[in-house]
Design a protein around this motif. Structure first.
Motif, PDB file in Angstrom:
ATOM      1  N   CYS A  67      -2.146  21.416 -16.659  1.00 52.85           N
ATOM      2  CA  CYS A  67      -2.956  20.521 -15.818  1.00 52.85           C
ATOM      3  C   CYS A  67      -2.069  19.514 -15.095  1.00 52.85           C
ATOM      4  CB  CYS A  67      -3.963  19.743 -16.670  1.00 52.85           C
ATOM      5  SG  CYS A  67      -5.181  20.822 -17.426  1.00 52.85           S
ATOM      6  N   ARG A  68      -2.551  19.052 -13.939  1.00 53.89           N
ATOM      7  CA  ARG A  68      -1.869  17.991 -13.200  1.00 53.89           C
ATOM      8  C   ARG A  68      -2.015  16.687 -13.997  1.00 53.89           C
ATOM      9  NH1 ARG A  68      -3.999  17.301  -7.134  1.00 53.89           N
ATOM     10  NH2 ARG A  68      -5.601  15.976  -8.034  1.00 53.89           N
ATOM     11  N   THR A  69      -0.908  16.031 -14.257  1.00 53.58           N
ATOM     12  CA  THR A  69      -0.979  14.751 -14.991  1.00 53.58           C
ATOM     13  C   THR A  69      -1.769  13.750 -14.162  1.00 53.58           C
ATOM     14  OG1 THR A  69       1.056  15.148 -16.192  1.00 53.58           O
ATOM     15  CG2 THR A  69       0.426  12.848 -15.903  1.00 53.58           C
ATOM     16  N   LEU A  70      -2.675  13.075 -14.833  1.00 54.45           N
ATOM     17  CA  LEU A  70      -3.518  12.091 -14.153  1.00 54.45           C
ATOM     18  C   LEU A  70      -3.089  10.679 -14.556  1.00 54.45           C
ATOM     19  CD1 LEU A  70      -6.100  11.320 -12.512  1.00 54.45           C
ATOM     20  CD2 LEU A  70      -7.327  11.379 -14.707  1.00 54.45           C
ATOM     21  N   VAL A  71      -2.760   9.879 -13.561  1.00 55.98           N
ATOM     22  CA  VAL A  71      -2.491   8.444 -13.788  1.00 55.98           C
ATOM     23  C   VAL A  71      -3.587   7.688 -13.051  1.00 55.98           C
ATOM     24  CG1 VAL A  71      -0.908   6.544 -13.339  1.00 55.98           C
ATOM     25  CG2 VAL A  71      -0.003   8.786 -13.985  1.00 55.98           C
ATOM     26  N   THR A  72      -4.375   6.934 -13.788  1.00 53.67           N
ATOM     27  CA  THR A  72      -5.512   6.292 -13.132  1.00 53.67           C
ATOM     28  C   THR A  72      -5.916   5.025 -13.863  1.00 53.67           C
ATOM     29  OG1 THR A  72      -7.604   6.815 -12.062  1.00 53.67           O
ATOM     30  CG2 THR A  72      -7.372   7.588 -14.332  1.00 53.67           C
ATOM     31  N   GLY A  82       0.815  -1.223   0.000  1.00 51.87           N
ATOM     32  CA  GLY A  82       0.000   0.000   0.000  1.00 51.87           C
ATOM     33  C   GLY A  82       0.843   1.265   0.000  1.00 51.87           C
ATOM     34  N   ALA A  83       2.171   1.126  -0.064  1.00 54.49           N
ATOM     35  CA  ALA A  83       3.033   2.322  -0.002  1.00 54.49           C
ATOM     36  C   ALA A  83       2.889   3.150  -1.276  1.00 54.49           C
ATOM     37  CB  ALA A  83       4.484   1.913   0.214  1.00 54.49           C
ATOM     38  N   SER A  84       2.746   2.488  -2.423  1.00 49.49           N
ATOM     39  CA  SER A  84       2.568   3.241  -3.679  1.00 49.49           C
ATOM     40  C   SER A  84       1.276   4.042  -3.605  1.00 49.49           C
ATOM     41  CB  SER A  84       2.501   2.279  -4.869  1.00 49.49           C
ATOM     42  OG  SER A  84       3.610   1.434  -4.889  1.00 49.49           O
ATOM     43  N   MET A  85       0.203   3.367  -3.184  1.00 50.86           N
ATOM     44  CA  MET A  85      -1.110   4.036  -3.146  1.00 50.86           C
ATOM     45  C   MET A  85      -1.104   5.203  -2.153  1.00 50.86           C
ATOM     46  SD  MET A  85      -3.680   3.564  -4.968  1.00 50.86           S
ATOM     47  CE  MET A  85      -4.693   5.003  -4.978  1.00 50.86           C
ATOM     48  N   GLN A  86      -0.401   5.032  -1.030  1.00 54.21           N
ATOM     49  CA  GLN A  86      -0.369   6.126  -0.039  1.00 54.21           C
ATOM     50  C   GLN A  86       0.395   7.324  -0.599  1.00 54.21           C
ATOM     51  OE1 GLN A  86      -2.211   7.220   2.244  1.00 54.21           O
ATOM     52  NE2 GLN A  86      -1.712   5.853   3.938  1.00 54.21           N
ATOM     53  N   THR A  87       1.486   7.058  -1.337  1.00 55.88           N
ATOM     54  CA  THR A  87       2.263   8.153  -1.938  1.00 55.88           C
ATOM     55  C   THR A  87       1.397   8.887  -2.962  1.00 55.88           C
ATOM     56  OG1 THR A  87       4.238   6.814  -1.606  1.00 55.88           O
ATOM     57  CG2 THR A  87       4.468   8.684  -3.072  1.00 55.88           C
ATOM     58  N   ILE A  88       0.606   8.116  -3.721  1.00 58.54           N
ATOM     59  CA  ILE A  88      -0.301   8.731  -4.707  1.00 58.54           C
ATOM     60  C   ILE A  88      -1.366   9.565  -4.000  1.00 58.54           C
ATOM     61  CG2 ILE A  88      -2.114   8.145  -6.387  1.00 58.54           C
ATOM     62  CD1 ILE A  88      -0.178   5.677  -7.044  1.00 58.54           C
ATOM     63  N   ASN A  89      -1.916   9.038  -2.909  1.00 52.56           N
ATOM     64  CA  ASN A  89      -2.937   9.800  -2.157  1.00 52.56           C
ATOM     65  C   ASN A  89      -2.389  11.159  -1.714  1.00 52.56           C
ATOM     66  OD1 ASN A  89      -4.890   7.817  -2.311  1.00 52.56           O
ATOM     67  ND2 ASN A  89      -4.373   6.904  -0.336  1.00 52.56           N
ATOM     68  N   ALA A 107      -6.721   9.669  -8.830  1.00 55.14           N
ATOM     69  CA  ALA A 107      -5.569   8.929  -9.351  1.00 55.14           C
ATOM     70  C   ALA A 107      -5.483   7.564  -8.675  1.00 55.14           C
ATOM     71  CB  ALA A 107      -4.289   9.708  -9.071  1.00 55.14           C
ATOM     72  N   THR A 108      -4.788   6.653  -9.340  1.00 54.55           N
ATOM     73  CA  THR A 108      -4.466   5.375  -8.685  1.00 54.55           C
ATOM     74  C   THR A 108      -3.112   4.883  -9.175  1.00 54.55           C
ATOM     75  OG1 THR A 108      -5.283   3.210  -8.032  1.00 54.55           O
ATOM     76  CG2 THR A 108      -5.822   3.883 -10.275  1.00 54.55           C
ATOM     77  N   ASN A 128       0.123  12.887  -2.945  1.00 48.96           N
ATOM     78  CA  ASN A 128       0.551  13.787  -4.029  1.00 48.96           C
ATOM     79  C   ASN A 128      -0.540  14.129  -5.034  1.00 48.96           C
ATOM     80  OD1 ASN A 128       3.612  14.266  -3.694  1.00 48.96           O
ATOM     81  ND2 ASN A 128       3.296  12.119  -3.191  1.00 48.96           N
ATOM     82  N   ASN A 129      -1.720  13.556  -4.877  1.00 52.97           N
ATOM     83  CA  ASN A 129      -2.842  13.826  -5.796  1.00 52.97           C
ATOM     84  C   ASN A 129      -4.088  14.072  -4.959  1.00 52.97           C
ATOM     85  OD1 ASN A 129      -1.830  12.939  -8.756  1.00 52.97           O
ATOM     86  ND2 ASN A 129      -0.933  11.624  -7.191  1.00 52.97           N
ATOM     87  N   GLN A 130      -4.020  15.099  -4.123  1.00 50.49           N
ATOM     88  CA  GLN A 130      -5.115  15.315  -3.196  1.00 50.49           C
ATOM     89  C   GLN A 130      -6.355  15.793  -3.935  1.00 50.49           C
ATOM     90  OE1 GLN A 130      -3.995  17.254   0.461  1.00 50.49           O
ATOM     91  NE2 GLN A 130      -2.003  16.235   0.426  1.00 50.49           N
ATOM     92  N   ALA A 131      -7.497  15.500  -3.312  1.00 50.68           N
ATOM     93  CA  ALA A 131      -8.775  15.852  -3.939  1.00 50.68           C
ATOM     94  C   ALA A 131      -8.782  17.336  -4.283  1.00 50.68           C
ATOM     95  CB  ALA A 131      -9.908  15.521  -2.980  1.00 50.68           C
ATOM     96  N   TYR A 132      -9.240  17.671  -5.487  1.00 48.02           N
ATOM     97  CA  TYR A 132      -9.350  19.068  -5.899  1.00 48.02           C
ATOM     98  C   TYR A 132     -10.623  19.185  -6.726  1.00 48.02           C
ATOM     99  CZ  TYR A 132      -8.414  23.630  -7.879  1.00 48.02           C
ATOM    100  OH  TYR A 132      -8.523  24.954  -8.243  1.00 48.02           O
ATOM    101  N   ALA A 133     -11.592  19.953  -6.222  1.00 47.86           N
ATOM    102  CA  ALA A 133     -12.887  20.115  -6.909  1.00 47.86           C
ATOM    103  C   ALA A 133     -13.367  18.738  -7.396  1.00 47.86           C
ATOM    104  CB  ALA A 133     -12.754  21.131  -8.036  1.00 47.86           C
ATOM    105  N   ASP A 134     -13.775  18.638  -8.674  1.00 51.74           N
ATOM    106  CA  ASP A 134     -14.274  17.345  -9.157  1.00 51.74           C
ATOM    107  C   ASP A 134     -13.228  16.623 -10.012  1.00 51.74           C
ATOM    108  OD1 ASP A 134     -14.396  19.175 -11.188  1.00 51.74           O
ATOM    109  OD2 ASP A 134     -16.308  18.470 -12.007  1.00 51.74           O
ATOM    110  N   ALA A 135     -11.949  16.915  -9.761  1.00 47.54           N
ATOM    111  CA  ALA A 135     -10.888  16.253 -10.546  1.00 47.54           C
ATOM    112  C   ALA A 135     -10.958  14.735 -10.357  1.00 47.54           C
ATOM    113  CB  ALA A 135      -9.519  16.771 -10.124  1.00 47.54           C
TER     114      ALA A 135
END
Ligand code: BEZ
Ligand code: FE
Length: 297
Positions: free
Chosen positions: A233-238, A88-95, A107-108, A97-104
């Motif tokens: 724009c913030r690059t989205l990886v999902t 879960g370390a990858s997912m936590q790092t993504i959480n 990421a995963t 660095n890609n914090q919720a912003y409006a309806d963006a």
């Protein structure tokens, strides 16, 4: 699990003195961020060792595990990413660095199977390039959080085939079930892909042994990967995940998010396709509207 409070005060002093000495060894570090990270790593690592009262045999087993992870790692196989993902370390790092912003769009995990040089396809093209699987018609838009269509956004897509394999696992030079395309003048996109199916992460190495030892499955929830980029724009990886997937929330890398679960509508054999393509058998259809946050948020 032992509790550090059961340890005598004298022993606690010995242990804490070592922690303080190691942390102080970074005092002369001129990079403040490196100093912060190394100090925190030391405190947390020692807290873990003290918390579980690590035995010397367990320490040796951990070193053997990391050594095996190093031995199996090469340019294509990255065991340390698998370790990070399954803890879960990858997912936590993504959480973080890609914090919720409006309806963006959320990421995963990136995963180890992205390649830079995917083939280009035109709008409505087929990214399967002959990979086996049920065809899936994927459409959507890319917009900013202000609701503006993003024209010319680059969409990179990749997925495993119905045998659960990525092209590069069959042959490092192969390119199938991956492509890139650009949004049109209305910010729209459409392409043919494959209906995603569950597959195991590579589990013939130390991470696979760890999963087996703790009674965990190596299976990932079915998914289709996206990476979306647009200037400003913030690059989205999902990914998107099919609703009702048998693995779903048990995804071994903890990548599933509610907002990324989409309805893949299965169509009976013979149902006309949106672009007139003749499909031999069933096919599916999914819509995924993507919202990009501004860069720097
Ligand atoms: C993947 O989705 O491709 C993936 C992610 C994490 C570990 C292994 C594979
Ligand atoms: Fe994947």
């Amino acid at each position: 699990m032992s509790d550090v409070r059961e340890v005598s005060p004298e022993q606690q002093t010995v242990e804490q003195t070592l922690v303080d000495t190691v942390v102080a060894s970074f005092d002369a570090c001129e990079d403040p961020r490196l100093k912060e990270v190394m100090g925190s790593l030391t405190r947390h690592l020692h807290a873990f060792i003290r918390d579980v009262r690590l035995t010397e045999d367990e320490w040796s087993a951990a070193i053997a595990f990391l050594t095996a992870a190093g031995h199996i790692t090469d340019d294509v196989r990255q065991e340390f990413i698998l370790l990070s993902d399954t803890l879960g370390a990858s997912m936590q790092t993504i959480n973080i660095n890609n914090q919720a912003y409006a309806d963006a769009t959320e990421a995963t995990v990136f995963g180890p199977f992205f390649v830079e040089d995917s083939p280009a396809i035109e709008p409505g093209g087929d990214m399967a390039f002959g990979a086996p699987g049920e065809p899936c018609w994927v459409t959507g838009t890319v917009t900013s959080t202000d609701g503006e269509p993003l024209v010319g956004a680059k969409i990179e897509v990749w997925e495993a085939d119905e045998d659960g394999l990525y092209d590069v696992q069959r042959d490092a030079g192969a390119r199938a079930a991956r492509a890139h395309l650009f949004t049109d003048a209305e910010g729209g996109y459409r392409f043919w892909g494959l209906t995603p199916t569950p597959y195991p992460i590579p589990d013939d190495g130390p991470v696979g042994k760890m999963l087996a030892a703790v009674g965990r499955s190596p299976l990932r929830a079915s998914h289709l990967h996206f990476m979306v980029t647009h200037e400003g724009c913030r690059t989205l990886v999902t990914h998107i995940f099919p609703e009702g997937d048998p693995i779903g929330w048990k995804d071994t890398v903890f990548g599933v998010k509610e907002s990324l679960i989409k309805k893949f509508e299965r169509q009976a054999a013979g149902t006309p396709t949106p672009d007139g393509r003749v499909v031999d058998g069933t096919w599916s259809e999914v819509r995924f509207d993507i919202v990009l946050a501004p860069s720097g948020v």
